[in-house]
Design a protein around this motif. Structure first.
Motif, PDB file in Angstrom:
ATOM      1  N   GLY A 117      52.628  44.934  43.797  1.00 39.67           N
ATOM      2  CA  GLY A 117      52.771  46.091  42.261  1.00 39.67           C
ATOM      3  C   GLY A 117      52.258  44.887  41.260  1.00 39.67           C
ATOM      4  N   ILE A 118      52.647  43.609  41.177  1.00 39.64           N
ATOM      5  CA  ILE A 118      52.117  42.615  40.280  1.00 39.64           C
ATOM      6  C   ILE A 118      50.658  42.709  40.211  1.00 39.64           C
ATOM      7  CG2 ILE A 118      51.777  40.399  39.392  1.00 39.64           C
ATOM      8  CD1 ILE A 118      54.873  40.227  40.028  1.00 39.64           C
ATOM      9  N   LEU A 119      49.840  42.606  41.353  1.00 40.58           N
ATOM     10  CA  LEU A 119      48.408  42.376  41.622  1.00 40.58           C
ATOM     11  C   LEU A 119      47.940  43.824  41.034  1.00 40.58           C
ATOM     12  CD1 LEU A 119      47.919  40.655  44.836  1.00 40.58           C
ATOM     13  CD2 LEU A 119      47.906  39.763  42.577  1.00 40.58           C
ATOM     14  N   THR A 123      45.297  44.339  37.653  1.00 42.11           N
ATOM     15  CA  THR A 123      43.983  45.017  37.782  1.00 42.11           C
ATOM     16  C   THR A 123      44.029  46.195  36.649  1.00 42.11           C
ATOM     17  OG1 THR A 123      43.935  44.699  40.098  1.00 42.11           O
ATOM     18  CG2 THR A 123      42.408  46.213  39.290  1.00 42.11           C
ATOM     19  N   ALA A 124      45.161  46.891  36.557  1.00 46.96           N
ATOM     20  CA  ALA A 124      45.141  47.873  35.607  1.00 46.96           C
ATOM     21  C   ALA A 124      45.030  47.597  34.204  1.00 46.96           C
ATOM     22  CB  ALA A 124      46.224  48.749  35.979  1.00 46.96           C
TER      23      ALA A 124
ATOM     24  N   LEU B  71      53.314  38.911  30.405  1.00 48.75           N
ATOM     25  CA  LEU B  71      54.291  39.540  30.964  1.00 48.75           C
ATOM     26  C   LEU B  71      54.117  41.047  31.089  1.00 48.75           C
ATOM     27  CD1 LEU B  71      57.581  37.970  29.251  1.00 48.75           C
ATOM     28  CD2 LEU B  71      56.672  37.830  31.630  1.00 48.75           C
ATOM     29  N   GLU B  72      53.356  41.695  30.142  1.00 53.37           N
ATOM     30  CA  GLU B  72      52.821  42.875  30.101  1.00 53.37           C
ATOM     31  C   GLU B  72      51.769  43.017  31.080  1.00 53.37           C
ATOM     32  OE1 GLU B  72      51.038  44.238  26.479  1.00 53.37           O
ATOM     33  OE2 GLU B  72      50.749  46.312  27.352  1.00 53.37           O
ATOM     34  N   ARG B  73      51.052  42.159  31.248  1.00 54.11           N
ATOM     35  CA  ARG B  73      50.009  42.185  32.253  1.00 54.11           C
ATOM     36  C   ARG B  73      50.546  42.288  33.606  1.00 54.11           C
ATOM     37  NH1 ARG B  73      44.758  39.870  34.899  1.00 54.11           N
ATOM     38  NH2 ARG B  73      45.820  37.833  35.748  1.00 54.11           N
ATOM     39  N   ASP B  74      51.507  41.682  34.085  1.00 52.10           N
ATOM     40  CA  ASP B  74      52.119  41.770  35.414  1.00 52.10           C
ATOM     41  C   ASP B  74      53.092  42.861  35.648  1.00 52.10           C
ATOM     42  OD1 ASP B  74      50.794  39.487  35.902  1.00 52.10           O
ATOM     43  OD2 ASP B  74      52.527  38.098  36.105  1.00 52.10           O
ATOM     44  N   GLY B  75      53.021  43.747  34.353  1.00 52.66           N
ATOM     45  CA  GLY B  75      53.994  44.944  34.597  1.00 52.66           C
ATOM     46  C   GLY B  75      55.518  44.579  34.463  1.00 52.66           C
TER      47      GLY B  75
END
Lengths: 128, 128
Positions: A117-119, A123-124, B71-75
């Motif tokens: 999920g983090i990966l 990417t998004a 943190l936002e980048r990692d969701g």
DNA sequence: CAGGATCCACTCTGATACTG
DNA sequence: CAGTATCAGAGTGGATCCTG
């Protein structure tokens, strides 16, 4: 309250606030590049220096040495020197180290559970 | 077996070995200087930038900004921009972030429980 | 209010060479 | 075998100044 799970433990919500320097202290220990690896490799067994070195590859001699000294300093690891030739040194987790191992494994579990999920989040995010 | 507690979880012992890069990845996120602080300050409520800045003092603007972006980048965190004047931006943990908060609080708990022991270990070690 | 851009100082790590 | 010493490079965080 949107997420009751967080509220479950009465005092737990304060534990982050209160001991921030404390938490940072611990994180500086286990947050370095190799401490967690070494702690996991030690597990509940005794290991010798080069044994750990192989298991924790590609760690360098210098970093393994430094990491073990740091862990020993914090009372997480014991260092036992056997006066033989060739020299032999055994490392093992203390009970405190073992209790940390438990927490670290929870963290590792979370990491695995959320890795994909983090990966994809990354990417998004990077694609924006 | 000296410490059966470690053996309790069948797969947990492998979780350290297997996903080492994974764990390192996660630790590089929460192991940096401010992520854990911000995650804890967010908790389960929504916060604005300067609000977080005050709560996480003495964090700098630059680091809060960088931390939140990571943190936002990692969701782990959502960033909501309200198009008003003056501008207003709200930050909140995602469900993934909340699940990490739980783990982090366990870690903080361990840190508190072992802080005094660790400190005295250090003193003893340094006195040698 | 909520940031971005720049510069600098320091720390952490790796590579390499050497030792009891 | 189990380390230590030295050097150089990369990364990380702080201070400061500027903007829509």
């Amino acid at each position: 309250m949107a997420h009751p799970i967080i509220q479950a433990n009465g005092t737990a919500s304060d534990r982050c606030e209160e001991g921030r320097d404390l938490v940072r202290d611990v994180l500086e220990r286990i947050g370095d590049k190799w401490s967690v690896v070494v702690i996991c490799q030690l597990g509940d067994t005794t290991r010798r220096f080069n044994e750990l070195r192989r298991m924790s590859a590609p760690i360098t001699q210098r970093m393994l040495s430094a990491t073990l000294r740091g862990l020993e300093r914090d009372g997480l690891v014991t260092r036992t020197v056997h006066d033989t030739t060739p020299p032999r040194v055994d490392y093992a987790l203390t009970s405190r180290g073992l209790s940390l191992l438990k927490v670290v494994r929870d963290l590792a579990g979370w990491a695995e559970d959320n890795a994909s999920g983090i990966l994809s989040s990354r990417t998004a995010f990077d694609a924006r």
